[in-house]
Each structure stands twice: as structure tokens, then as C-alpha cells.
Design an enzyme around this catalytic site. Structure first.
Site, PDB file in Angstrom:
ATOM      1  CB  VAL A  32      -9.958  -9.492  27.940  1.00  7.43           C
ATOM      2  CG1 VAL A  32      -9.053 -10.108  29.145  1.00  7.43           C
ATOM      3  CG2 VAL A  32      -9.051  -8.211  27.375  1.00  7.43           C
ATOM      4  CE1 TYR A  74      -8.246 -27.300  27.650  1.00  2.00           C
ATOM      5  CE2 TYR A  74      -9.612 -25.699  28.386  1.00  2.00           C
ATOM      6  CZ  TYR A  74      -8.757 -26.079  27.298  1.00  2.00           C
ATOM      7  OH  TYR A  74      -8.316 -25.271  26.316  1.00  2.00           O
ATOM      8  CG  HIS A  95      -9.288 -29.021  21.904  1.00  2.00           C
ATOM      9  ND1 HIS A  95      -9.983 -29.314  23.074  1.00  2.00           N
ATOM     10  CD2 HIS A  95      -8.133 -28.384  21.813  1.00  2.00           C
ATOM     11  CE1 HIS A  95      -8.856 -28.659  23.937  1.00  2.00           C
ATOM     12  NE2 HIS A  95      -7.913 -28.050  23.008  1.00  2.00           N
TER      13      HIS A  95
END
EC number: 1.1.1.21
Length: 297
Positions: free
Chosen positions: A16, A49, A112
Site C-alpha cells: 500500500v 507531477y 515513466h
């Protein structure tokens, strides 16, 4: 104890993670702090980002100023942007990311996209970029050197299909440890999973909540109600039970903590099969739409 998966590199990735895509610069630092406080030990970043400096400030606060979390206990991923695929640009791009994040090394560095853009400057360009041919082999060989230099512990790929993975495996000295792709019950990618399982490439699910595609879904809602959980909990747990790691994102503190509440229930096999059958190849992040590059068709 949060479950983790042992990568082919020998390092463990917590299943997670906390995603920072589309997180506003004014909110992302606080969100990362809340995530670390809530127990997340896997943070997913990327140069594109445009918020790695703010994420880095949160790391400095938690690792150094407050010293409430140890750097070595957190698995940190970032990604090489499309403009920096040429061999002379790979290491400098990583060094800028390390500087922004305030780190000495990354746990995982990913290519990416299997698409190269023309290099014009060190600034991140996302739109209006001209595609340029740079072989993935050229990029991958530089990625391997980053492991040799001790700057990254593991290397991998993102948004690669089976064909792209086969190509990299054909020449890789260091095999890709992971492939980060869009995964959720509407896009479960069974053939990709089969291939990655066979070659010990771990899959990380980005957009595990389907970018809002499940918000009003009554069937998933009914499953969530059965386990007294939220729809995001069910979607993330589905992924974890398939051995994917997940990187849900949120800037709302209560939701950040809620999305981590995954370890006190198990989805029954019948419900897992039901969720599997929801697959309809719904891709919410498709470069055919935003770059005119049909990578997945």
C-alpha cells in the site's frame, strides 16, 4: 504488519503506497506527512507531477526535523520523464529528482512512459512536445548504471505492455523489478499480469480507484457494505489480494487514513471473481487521447 512483495532485485515493496499524482503543490506536503503518520511506508512520486520539492520538504520534516520516521523504513519511487531518455540526460534527471526530494537514493526509479520527447531544456514539458526516437535500450542501459552507482536500489518501467517488456527483457543486464500501470476491476489486464508473474516483474496499480469510475457503482457498493468498508477500500484490497501494490491518492487527511484501512478484512473468493468479471478494458489514462500515441491498441 503491512504486507510487502519481494522484488527480483531482492528489495521489498510495501503493497500500500501513497500516490502524489495531481496533488496540488499547496496540499501535497501536508498529505505526505499525514500519510506517513497514518502508517504508509511507500510513497510514489514523479518529476512530471511538478511537486517533488514540496514532497521533499515533508520528507525532511519527518526524517530529520521531527525524526518520527526513518528514511530506510520508507520505500520511495520516482520516474524518469519522457524528455530525458537520451543517455546523457538520464542521470542528471535523477539527480534533480533526488535534490528536490532531499534524498541520497531512491528505492525504485521507473521509466515513466515508453515514449521519448525531444529534449529542449531541463524544464518538464508535458504538452506540445515533439516525439523523438530514442531506443528504450539506450535509456535502460543508463538506468542500470544508476543501480551500479548506488543512486537507486531497483529500476523498473511504467505503462509498458507485454511487447515492450519482452523487448527490455531481451537485453537487460538488470531486469525490470516492476511495471506501474493502470489497474482496477474495469481494467484488470489479465494477460499483462500473466506475463509479469512468469517473469517476476511486480505490478503496481496506479489509478486503483478508476479515476472516479466506481463512485456510484452499486455492485461494488454492495460488496463494500458487506465488509463494512468503503468502495476505495474494496478496490485497493482487490488489487492487494492479486499481489499488486496500490498507490491511491488523496489530499483529504481523513481519506488518506481511510484508504490505508485495508488489513482487517479479506475479500471472499466469490466476490473476487465477481470483481474480476467486471473487466471492460476501460482505460482512463490513455496517451492515444492526450498525445495521439496509441500505446495500448
Amino acid at each position: 504488519m503491512e504486507p510487502s512483495f519481494k522484488l527480483s532485485s531482492g528489495h521489498k515493496i510495501p503493497l500500500v503506497g501513497f500516490g502524489t499524482w495531481k496533488a496540488e503543490t499547496t496540499l501535497v506536503g501536508k498529505a505526505v506527512e499525514v500519510a506517513l503518520d497514518a502508517g504508509y511506508r511507500h510513497i510514489d512520486c514523479a518529476a512530471v507531477y511538478l511537486n517533488e520539492k514540496e514532497v521533499g520538504e515533508a520528507f525532511t520534516k519527518k526524517f530529520t526535523t521531527e525524526a518520527t520516521v526513518k528514511r530506510e523504513d520508507v520505500f520511495i519511487t520516482s520516474k524518469l520523464w519522457n524528455t530525458f531518455h537520451k543517455k546523457e540526460h538520464v542521470r542528471p534527471a535523477l539527480e534533480r529528482t533526488l535534490s528536490d526530494l532531499g534524498l541520497q537514493y531512491l528505492d525504485l526509479y521507473l521509466v515513466h512512459w515508453p515514449v521519448a520527447f525531444e529534449y529542449t531544456s531541463n524544464d518538464i514539458q508535458t504538452s506540445g512536445s515533439t516525439q523523438e526516437f530514442v531506443s528504450i535500450r539506450e535509456t535502460w542501459e543508463e538506468m542500470e548504471k544508476l543501480v551500479d552507482a548506488g543512486l537507486v536500489k531497483s529500476i523498473g518501467l511504467s505503462n509498458f505492455n507485454v511487447q515492450g517488456l519482452m523487448e527490455v527483457l531481451s537485453y537487460a543486464r538488470i531486469k525490470p523489478a516492476a511495471n506501474q500501470v493502470e489497474l482496477h476491476p474495469f481494467l484488470s489486464q489479465p494477460e499483462l499480469k500473466k506475463f509479469c508473474d512468469k517473469h517476476n516483474i511486480h505490478l503496481t496499480a496506479y489509478s486503483p480507484l478508476g479515476n472516479g469510475a466506481f463512485v456510484d457503482n452499486e455492485e461494488v457498493g454492495a460488496i463494500a457494505k458487506k465488509y463494512n468498508k468503503t468502495i476505495p477500500n474494496v478496490l485497493c484490497k482487490w488489487a492487494i489480494q492479486k499481489n499488486f501494490s496500490v498507490i491511491p491518492k488523496s489530499s483529504t487527511p481523513s481519506r488518506v487514513a481511510e484508504n490505508f484501512d485495508l488489513f482487517n478484512f479479506e475479500i471472499e473468493e466469490a466476490d473476487m471473481l465477481f470483481l474480476d468479471k467486471m473487466d471492460k478494458n476501460l482505460r482512463t489514462c490513455d496517451p492515444a487521447k492526450f498525445w495521439g500515441v496509441p500505446l495500448f491498441n
